[in-house]
Design a protein around this motif. Structure first.
Motif, mmCIF file in Angstrom:
data_model
loop_
_atom_site.group_PDB
_atom_site.id
_atom_site.type_symbol
_atom_site.label_atom_id
_atom_site.label_comp_id
_atom_site.label_asym_id
_atom_site.label_seq_id
_atom_site.Cartn_x
_atom_site.Cartn_y
_atom_site.Cartn_z
ATOM 1 N N LEU A 46 20.189 52.855 31.950
ATOM 2 C CA LEU A 46 20.474 52.596 30.545
ATOM 3 C C LEU A 46 21.872 51.995 30.513
ATOM 4 O O LEU A 46 22.871 52.665 30.265
ATOM 5 C CB LEU A 46 20.409 53.903 29.749
ATOM 6 C CG LEU A 46 20.608 53.817 28.225
ATOM 7 C CD1 LEU A 46 19.689 52.775 27.605
ATOM 8 C CD2 LEU A 46 20.390 55.177 27.588
ATOM 9 N N SER A 47 21.923 50.704 30.808
ATOM 10 C CA SER A 47 23.222 50.054 30.992
ATOM 11 C C SER A 47 23.224 48.628 30.465
ATOM 12 O O SER A 47 23.831 47.735 31.054
ATOM 13 C CB SER A 47 23.596 50.052 32.477
ATOM 14 O OG SER A 47 22.572 49.439 33.253
ATOM 15 N N GLY A 48 22.533 48.411 29.350
ATOM 16 C CA GLY A 48 22.582 47.107 28.711
ATOM 17 C C GLY A 48 21.343 46.258 28.858
ATOM 18 O O GLY A 48 21.207 45.239 28.173
ATOM 19 N N HIS A 49 20.427 46.658 29.759
ATOM 20 C CA HIS A 49 19.173 45.934 29.933
ATOM 21 C C HIS A 49 17.992 46.885 29.728
ATOM 22 O O HIS A 49 18.133 48.101 29.836
ATOM 23 C CB HIS A 49 19.084 45.310 31.330
ATOM 24 C CG HIS A 49 19.990 44.135 31.511
ATOM 25 N ND1 HIS A 49 21.216 44.242 32.133
ATOM 26 C CD2 HIS A 49 19.862 42.835 31.147
ATOM 27 C CE1 HIS A 49 21.794 43.050 32.147
ATOM 28 N NE2 HIS A 49 21.004 42.177 31.562
ATOM 29 N N PHE A 50 16.837 46.297 29.463
ATOM 30 C CA PHE A 50 15.626 47.088 29.270
ATOM 31 C C PHE A 50 15.048 47.525 30.616
ATOM 32 O O PHE A 50 15.431 47.010 31.672
ATOM 33 C CB PHE A 50 14.590 46.280 28.491
ATOM 34 C CG PHE A 50 14.971 46.011 27.065
ATOM 35 C CD1 PHE A 50 14.639 46.910 26.060
ATOM 36 C CD2 PHE A 50 15.674 44.867 26.721
ATOM 37 C CE1 PHE A 50 14.989 46.677 24.738
ATOM 38 C CE2 PHE A 50 16.036 44.610 25.407
ATOM 39 C CZ PHE A 50 15.691 45.520 24.409
ATOM 40 N N ALA A 51 14.117 48.469 30.562
ATOM 41 C CA ALA A 51 13.486 48.971 31.786
ATOM 42 C C ALA A 51 12.727 47.878 32.524
ATOM 43 O O ALA A 51 12.451 48.016 33.718
ATOM 44 C CB ALA A 51 12.543 50.125 31.448
ATOM 45 N N THR A 52 12.404 46.781 31.836
ATOM 46 C CA THR A 52 11.687 45.675 32.490
ATOM 47 C C THR A 52 12.523 45.015 33.577
ATOM 48 O O THR A 52 11.998 44.217 34.350
ATOM 49 C CB THR A 52 11.262 44.626 31.450
ATOM 50 O OG1 THR A 52 12.379 44.320 30.598
ATOM 51 C CG2 THR A 52 10.110 45.152 30.604
ATOM 52 N N LEU A 53 13.809 45.338 33.637
ATOM 53 C CA LEU A 53 14.631 44.862 34.748
ATOM 54 C C LEU A 53 14.059 45.351 36.077
ATOM 55 O O LEU A 53 14.276 44.743 37.124
ATOM 56 C CB LEU A 53 16.068 45.362 34.584
ATOM 57 C CG LEU A 53 17.122 44.762 35.516
ATOM 58 C CD1 LEU A 53 17.355 43.290 35.192
ATOM 59 C CD2 LEU A 53 18.429 45.528 35.415
ATOM 60 N N LEU A 54 13.278 46.447 36.019
ATOM 61 C CA LEU A 54 12.670 47.016 37.218
ATOM 62 C C LEU A 54 11.216 46.563 37.388
ATOM 63 O O LEU A 54 10.432 47.228 38.060
ATOM 64 C CB LEU A 54 12.716 48.550 37.155
ATOM 65 C CG LEU A 54 14.095 49.192 37.006
ATOM 66 C CD1 LEU A 54 13.983 50.706 37.124
ATOM 67 C CD2 LEU A 54 15.064 48.656 38.044
ATOM 68 N N VAL A 113 7.514 55.137 34.110
ATOM 69 C CA VAL A 113 8.885 54.635 34.006
ATOM 70 C C VAL A 113 9.531 55.134 32.722
ATOM 71 O O VAL A 113 8.845 55.345 31.710
ATOM 72 C CB VAL A 113 8.910 53.087 34.057
ATOM 73 C CG1 VAL A 113 8.270 52.481 32.823
ATOM 74 C CG2 VAL A 113 10.326 52.551 34.240
ATOM 75 N N THR A 114 10.848 55.352 32.770
ATOM 76 C CA THR A 114 11.593 55.720 31.577
ATOM 77 C C THR A 114 11.898 54.443 30.802
ATOM 78 O O THR A 114 12.731 53.648 31.208
ATOM 79 C CB THR A 114 12.903 56.432 31.947
ATOM 80 O OG1 THR A 114 13.682 55.575 32.795
ATOM 81 C CG2 THR A 114 12.625 57.738 32.694
#
Length: 396
Positions: A100-108, A123-124
């Motif tokens: 939780l650092s400025g991007h959505f979980a879709t970064l993964l 996924v969270t």
């Protein structure tokens, strides 16, 4: 004023971006350099909506099976999202903890895609704070850990946790608390990937930025209120566009070169190269706001005071003790060229989990990769993932 200024600039640019998108698809389309220029202008903005994971099917064994996203548990601040596969026998359950650092979980997305054929992946999926009404209350460091415990309870005993980057601290803390309570849903294994467990080790530019100012300075200069036009109006947030600016400033030359390369690829009709760059930046420029309390508490507890590493972290007034972990296997992964979480910061978890027997602890350093290469790309899929899979299977 910070958010208002950004919103005014974004609103001012919108007509130009819209015109450029139309022009690029119309009469200028016959001249590639002009078409490329128009598309570059139309892309010059940020998105505040979560992109799609775009995973509709996956190959399991020798067959393709459909995948659907389903909500297992949801709160205003986050959703436990499962990638359900139809007609597939039971597989090891994995909770993928997204930063939780400025991007959505879709970064993964790539992390999910690689894990999915052989695991039941959850996924969270964290919410954009500017879309969460202030009547839902606060969401800070403690609430993040509380969510992880609730998600693990919903998934049940035998779940394996894979935490990426910033939430390695919270995932380790949640595991320690559950271990101390002898909780039936404590993880079977815990994989920490490129996370700031002890930022005193090999400080990076990120660490220096966090420690170079007082927490009061961060609150005065980086916290803003959400404009009235959004559901989370008046909520105090750390805006995602500020975080993105900070990230890009650390590698400004690389990002500028990427945009030049994108223009040249589009102007030459090199669609494959252009699409690769576009895909990355479509994700990178999709930003979400963090609640002010979560951001400030993370900066202070993790980066400035290193409370977990020093044995002083508390959760709701209760001391967090990683030595309580005795059953959960620990696997840590670091990247040789990581300029966000340097070598040594994640493996520090092994010293904290001193009650674990040596055969239940493993560490791996991947040569030749930076931060994102630890959980996405060719080396993640071909070299790191097999070790994560083996850790899960060995403790299944």
């Amino acid at each position: 004023m910070l958010y208002a200024l950004y919103q005014t600039a974004a609103d001012t640019m919108l007509p130009f971006r819209t015109w450029s998108a139309v022009a690029g698809q119309a009469s200028l389309a016959a001249w590639r350099p002009a078409e490329a220029f128009c598309e570059m202008v139309s892309r010059a903005g940020l998105s505040h909506r979560r992109p799609s994971f775009g995973i509709s099917e996956v190959e399991v064994g020798n067959q393709r099976v459909p995948v659907r996203e389903e909500e297992v548990l949801a709160t205003p601040f986050g959703t436990l999202l499962r990638f359900a596969k139809e007609g597939v026998a039971q597989q090891p359950r994995v909770l993928l903890v997204a930063p939780l650092s400025g991007h959505f979980a879709t970064l993964l997305r790539d992390t999910v895609r690689v894990l999915l054929p052989e695991h039941d992946v959850h996924v969270t999926d964290w919410a954009n704070a500017r879309d969460v009404g202030i009547w839902h209350g606060s969401f800070g460091f403690d609430e993040y850990i509380e969510h992880l415990i609730a998600f693990l309870e919903a998934m049940g005993a035998g779940t394996h946790v894979v935490a990426v980057c910033q939430p390695c601290v919270q995932a380790l803390a949640a595991t320690a608390l559950m271990a101390e309570d002898n909780h039936p849903a404590q993880p079977a294994s815990l994989t920490l990937m490129a996370g700031p467990v002890d930022t005193r080790v090999n400080p990076t530019k990120v660490n220096e930025l966090a420690t170079g100012r007082s927490i009061d300075w961060f609150e005065r200069n980086l916290i803003a209120r959400v404009p009235l036009r959004y559901p989370g109006a008046l909520r105090r947030v750390y805006p995602g566009f500020v975080q993105l600016t900070a990230f890009m400033s650390m590698n400004a030359e690389r990002h500028l070169k990427a945009q030049v390369d994108l223009y040249r690829a589009m102007a030459r009709g090199e669609h494959e190269q252009a699409n690769t760059i576009k895909t990355f930046y479509d994700e990178y420029f999709a930003v979400l706001d963090l609640t002010a309390e979560f951001y400030l508490e993370t900066v202070q507890r993790v980066f400035q005071e290193q409370l977990l590493a020093r044995g002083m972290l508390e959760w709701k007034g209760r001391r967090v003790d990683p030595k309580a972990i005795r059953r959960t296997a620990l696997f840590t992964v670091e990247g040789e060229r990581d300029d966000i979480c340097a070598i040594g910061q994640t493996v520090a978890a092994h010293d904290l989990c001193s009650s674990l027997r040596p055969y239940r602890k493993k560490h791996y350093m991947q040569a030749g990769v930076g931060h994102y290469g630890v959980f996405s790309g060719r080396r993640w899929a071909g070299q790191i993932y097999p070790l994560v899979r083996n850790t899960i299977l060995a403790n299944e």
